[in-house]
Scaffold this motif. Sequence first.
Motif, PDB file in Angstrom:
ATOM      1  N   PRO A 174       0.818  -1.218   0.000  1.00 32.49           N
ATOM      2  CA  PRO A 174       0.000   0.000   0.000  1.00 32.49           C
ATOM      3  C   PRO A 174       0.848   1.262   0.000  1.00 32.49           C
ATOM      4  O   PRO A 174       1.838   1.346   0.717  1.00 32.49           O
ATOM      5  CB  PRO A 174      -0.796  -0.102   1.299  1.00 32.49           C
ATOM      6  N   ARG A 175       0.444   2.203  -0.815  1.00 36.59           N
ATOM      7  CA  ARG A 175       1.158   3.490  -0.865  1.00 36.59           C
ATOM      8  C   ARG A 175       0.369   4.580  -0.146  1.00 36.59           C
ATOM      9  O   ARG A 175       0.905   5.620   0.166  1.00 36.59           O
ATOM     10  CB  ARG A 175       1.387   3.882  -2.327  1.00 36.59           C
ATOM     11  N   ASP A 176      -0.917   4.286   0.074  1.00 38.13           N
ATOM     12  CA  ASP A 176      -1.764   5.308   0.702  1.00 38.13           C
ATOM     13  C   ASP A 176      -2.084   4.952   2.157  1.00 38.13           C
ATOM     14  O   ASP A 176      -2.963   5.520   2.767  1.00 38.13           O
ATOM     15  CB  ASP A 176      -3.061   5.469  -0.098  1.00 38.13           C
ATOM     16  N   GLU A 177      -1.380   3.941   2.686  1.00 33.98           N
ATOM     17  CA  GLU A 177      -1.652   3.534   4.065  1.00 33.98           C
ATOM     18  C   GLU A 177      -0.313   3.410   4.774  1.00 33.98           C
ATOM     19  O   GLU A 177       0.637   2.859   4.208  1.00 33.98           O
ATOM     20  CB  GLU A 177      -2.358   2.159   4.038  1.00 33.98           C
ATOM     21  N   ASP A 178      -0.240   3.898   5.997  1.00 34.12           N
ATOM     22  CA  ASP A 178       0.976   3.748   6.770  1.00 34.12           C
ATOM     23  C   ASP A 178       0.913   2.366   7.427  1.00 34.12           C
ATOM     24  O   ASP A 178       0.225   2.200   8.433  1.00 34.12           O
ATOM     25  CB  ASP A 178       1.024   4.879   7.809  1.00 34.12           C
ATOM     26  N   VAL A 179       1.553   1.404   6.820  1.00 36.91           N
ATOM     27  CA  VAL A 179       1.452   0.031   7.320  1.00 36.91           C
ATOM     28  C   VAL A 179       2.151  -0.060   8.673  1.00 36.91           C
ATOM     29  O   VAL A 179       3.359   0.196   8.780  1.00 36.91           O
ATOM     30  CB  VAL A 179       2.075  -0.966   6.317  1.00 36.91           C
ATOM     31  N   ASP A 180       1.392  -0.407   9.686  1.00 41.72           N
ATOM     32  CA  ASP A 180       1.944  -0.411  11.039  1.00 41.72           C
ATOM     33  C   ASP A 180       2.103  -1.858  11.528  1.00 41.72           C
ATOM     34  O   ASP A 180       1.126  -2.537  11.841  1.00 41.72           O
ATOM     35  CB  ASP A 180       1.004   0.373  11.970  1.00 41.72           C
ATOM     36  N   LEU A 181       3.328  -2.319  11.595  1.00 35.86           N
ATOM     37  CA  LEU A 181       3.589  -3.696  12.037  1.00 35.86           C
ATOM     38  C   LEU A 181       4.167  -3.720  13.453  1.00 35.86           C
ATOM     39  O   LEU A 181       4.520  -4.783  13.965  1.00 35.86           O
ATOM     40  CB  LEU A 181       4.563  -4.379  11.065  1.00 35.86           C
ATOM     41  N   LYS A 182       4.226  -2.551  14.053  1.00 33.72           N
ATOM     42  CA  LYS A 182       4.866  -2.440  15.384  1.00 33.72           C
ATOM     43  C   LYS A 182       4.104  -3.283  16.409  1.00 33.72           C
ATOM     44  O   LYS A 182       2.888  -3.163  16.577  1.00 33.72           O
ATOM     45  CB  LYS A 182       4.857  -0.980  15.828  1.00 33.72           C
ATOM     46  N   GLY A 183       4.854  -4.156  17.068  1.00 40.01           N
ATOM     47  CA  GLY A 183       4.275  -4.978  18.128  1.00 40.01           C
ATOM     48  C   GLY A 183       3.291  -6.026  17.641  1.00 40.01           C
ATOM     49  O   GLY A 183       2.585  -6.639  18.442  1.00 40.01           O
ATOM     50  N   LYS A 184       3.259  -6.270  16.327  1.00 36.19           N
ATOM     51  CA  LYS A 184       2.285  -7.223  15.770  1.00 36.19           C
ATOM     52  C   LYS A 184       2.934  -8.605  15.573  1.00 36.19           C
ATOM     53  O   LYS A 184       4.141  -8.735  15.401  1.00 36.19           O
ATOM     54  CB  LYS A 184       1.760  -6.719  14.422  1.00 36.19           C
ATOM     55  N   ARG A 185       2.037  -9.610  15.563  1.00 34.89           N
ATOM     56  CA  ARG A 185       2.485 -10.969  15.204  1.00 34.89           C
ATOM     57  C   ARG A 185       2.313 -11.089  13.693  1.00 34.89           C
ATOM     58  O   ARG A 185       1.186 -11.068  13.182  1.00 34.89           O
ATOM     59  CB  ARG A 185       1.631 -12.011  15.921  1.00 34.89           C
ATOM     60  N   VAL A 186       3.440 -11.194  13.000  1.00 38.15           N
ATOM     61  CA  VAL A 186       3.399 -11.136  11.528  1.00 38.15           C
ATOM     62  C   VAL A 186       3.848 -12.475  10.940  1.00 38.15           C
ATOM     63  O   VAL A 186       4.905 -13.002  11.308  1.00 38.15           O
ATOM     64  CB  VAL A 186       4.314 -10.000  10.991  1.00 38.15           C
ATOM     65  N   GLY A 187       3.047 -13.002  10.040  1.00 44.80           N
ATOM     66  CA  GLY A 187       3.449 -14.186   9.276  1.00 44.80           C
ATOM     67  C   GLY A 187       3.858 -13.751   7.880  1.00 44.80           C
ATOM     68  O   GLY A 187       3.152 -12.963   7.238  1.00 44.80           O
ATOM     69  N   VAL A 188       5.007 -14.227   7.402  1.00 44.11           N
ATOM     70  CA  VAL A 188       5.444 -13.903   6.039  1.00 44.11           C
ATOM     71  C   VAL A 188       5.471 -15.206   5.253  1.00 44.11           C
ATOM     72  O   VAL A 188       6.166 -16.157   5.643  1.00 44.11           O
ATOM     73  CB  VAL A 188       6.849 -13.260   6.022  1.00 44.11           C
ATOM     74  N   ILE A 189       4.730 -15.245   4.155  1.00 43.22           N
ATOM     75  CA  ILE A 189       4.746 -16.441   3.303  1.00 43.22           C
ATOM     76  C   ILE A 189       5.602 -16.132   2.091  1.00 43.22           C
ATOM     77  O   ILE A 189       5.308 -15.201   1.336  1.00 43.22           O
ATOM     78  CB  ILE A 189       3.317 -16.835   2.863  1.00 43.22           C
ATOM     79  N   GLY A 190       6.662 -16.909   1.899  1.00 45.28           N
ATOM     80  CA  GLY A 190       7.522 -16.724   0.732  1.00 45.28           C
ATOM     81  C   GLY A 190       8.909 -16.257   1.119  1.00 45.28           C
ATOM     82  O   GLY A 190       9.071 -15.326   1.914  1.00 45.28           O
ATOM     83  N   THR A 191       9.910 -16.920   0.549  1.00 45.77           N
ATOM     84  CA  THR A 191      11.312 -16.579   0.825  1.00 45.77           C
ATOM     85  C   THR A 191      12.098 -16.423  -0.474  1.00 45.77           C
ATOM     86  O   THR A 191      13.239 -16.868  -0.594  1.00 45.77           O
ATOM     87  CB  THR A 191      11.959 -17.639   1.736  1.00 45.77           C
ATOM     88  N   GLY A 192      11.449 -15.802  -1.482  1.00 48.55           N
ATOM     89  CA  GLY A 192      12.185 -15.357  -2.665  1.00 48.55           C
ATOM     90  C   GLY A 192      12.822 -14.008  -2.341  1.00 48.55           C
ATOM     91  O   GLY A 192      12.908 -13.606  -1.176  1.00 48.55           O
ATOM     92  N   SER A 193      13.242 -13.282  -3.368  1.00 47.58           N
ATOM     93  CA  SER A 193      13.946 -12.012  -3.137  1.00 47.58           C
ATOM     94  C   SER A 193      13.121 -11.052  -2.299  1.00 47.58           C
ATOM     95  O   SER A 193      13.663 -10.358  -1.436  1.00 47.58           O
ATOM     96  CB  SER A 193      14.270 -11.340  -4.467  1.00 47.58           C
ATOM     97  N   SER A 194      11.807 -11.001  -2.548  1.00 49.23           N
ATOM     98  CA  SER A 194      10.976 -10.031  -1.804  1.00 49.23           C
ATOM     99  C   SER A 194      10.916 -10.401  -0.332  1.00 49.23           C
ATOM    100  O   SER A 194      11.106  -9.541   0.543  1.00 49.23           O
ATOM    101  CB  SER A 194       9.557  -9.976  -2.386  1.00 49.23           C
ATOM    102  N   GLY A 195      10.649 -11.678  -0.023  1.00 47.89           N
ATOM    103  CA  GLY A 195      10.614 -12.115   1.373  1.00 47.89           C
ATOM    104  C   GLY A 195      11.951 -11.889   2.053  1.00 47.89           C
ATOM    105  O   GLY A 195      12.022 -11.378   3.181  1.00 47.89           O
TER     106      GLY A 195
END
Length: 547
Positions: A174-195
């Motif tokens: 998102p470019r119009d949203e301030d993505v706030d991951l602070k203190g969050k439980r985050v799952g990341v799927i994918g370990t290519g270059s982007s991950g």
Amino acid sequence: MSSELENSTAPDCDVIVVGAGFAGIYALWKARQCGLDVRGFERGSDVGGTWYWNAYPGARCDVASYNYAYFFDSEIVRAWDWSDVCAGQNEIQRYLRFVAERCDVLGSVTFDTTVVSATYAKETGLWTVRTSNGESTVCRYLVLAVGALSEPKAPDIEGVDDFAGKAYFTSSWPRDEDVDLKGKRVGVIGTGSSGVQAIPEIAKVASDVFVFQRTANYVTPTSGGPMDPDIVAALRADPQAVRSELRETFGGNQPLYVGEERFHDLDETGRERALWQAWDAREVPLAFRDAHLPEANAAISEFIRKRMHEQVEDPWTADQIVPWDHPYGGKRPCMSDVYLQTYNLPHVRLISLKETPIERIIPEGIVTSAETIPLDVIVYATGFDAISGPVRAMNITGIDGVAMNDVWQNGPVNYMGTMVHRFPNLFLPSSAMSPSVLSNMATLAEQQIDFIFDKIMWLEANGRPGLHPSEESQIHWQKENLRFAERIPGALDTDSWYNGANVPGKPRQYMVYRGGFKRYHDACYAELESDFPGYELVRKTEANRAS
Ligand code: NA7
């Protein structure tokens, strides 16, 4: 413009360029330089293409930015200061806007507009381009500068829409949203270059990071860091010499280091020394002159696996993170100076989907075969319907209504990576069977756009309405591609987006020309010098029937 062409049904413009990334911006400028009337359409709200959409934390170039740049205008080279050898997404997008403004092409582009179809009319020799807002524009030449990595892959996981938390895609951050991951439980799927680039940044703020890895990838150090003043001075002294030099190379780059010795001429000690030298120079894949040979590749792969393994403290994680199942280069290798160390942080955990696959996504998080992992956020770094995907996403029809998706039903076919039989005056830069993603895409963009406009100006000068490759040329190019791909360890038998294996149901075909940039460039210009023997010319009577 030739008088015959002016007699045909009037087009709205000479050239339409779809996409305003590296290739599109240059194509818009080039068309104008050639005296052609040009219009552009871009899906995003700004220029940048891949660099517009992939605005995820940590996104950066992993080839040297001073090469991954335009060289057509020496003043651009002299006017731009890169802050790092491997510039970040934001800086690259600012650079592209700077070039677009300087070249005064922005006024020709309609932003926030997706091209949905392109139809060729044999009677007029013209293309009709339709957009998502229902408008049609007619042109003589159509350049689909839509990139190789612009069609995100839909995540093929059950329950994606059920998740109650926030979900983000690296491919359309998102470019119009301030993505706030602070203190969050985050799952990341994918370990290519982007991950690999995003995970260390996410780990800086999230309370817990769960990395869902299906296939381990090679990860080597980047060549990032401050710009070397000597390199800057050399670039600025003679940008056109650098431009020529880049086209003479194998990958469209000036590598920092290439091993001078051959693997087979060295004993064990010599090989180890060569590997360390190349590692220290951050060019370990080029440790030997014959690095592409299977035995040399196996030694390089093993060396990288060892270096990766020793950077991860937990033995189980280290075993999982190392790619045992494919040779270096079989899949797109990754580069990072911080990724592997991220697993040494207490709040970062790897989940190996080879051992415990994802069963489904539920409102609370992700269910694997072993456990339920509660999450606040899921980040999908799951990749793209790469290379052929962006062209396949449009409804393109050529001579006699032949559909591109039918012609490509068993995989893409073309000649020289840019044109398809029975699709006259349709040009596909950055597409299949060009050096594409395994070369410097900026060098390639300039080379392909130059070649495309050399063709267009040849048609204009010779009063010809159009050209497209012969079927025989296309068959020849397929064979050439296969011949080179067969020489690359792991190219054909590793599951990878290079060969379409990452998208369920996509025909498996190796889509990158591996003969090297110079050979590709020479083959293109051999055609031009011989008046395009590999192509068929559109007959005037056919294209001007409506006049
Ligand atoms: P990639 O390189 O295609 O990586 C996508 C990753 O997502 C890769 O690790 C995939 O595993 C994984 N993936 C994809 N689908 C799934 C599902 N359903 N379940 C689990 N894991 C999945 O895309 P990137 O965006 O990282 O990089 C693309 C290019 O962009 C990059 O090379 C640069 O040139 C810029 P897999 O390997 O398929 O097992």
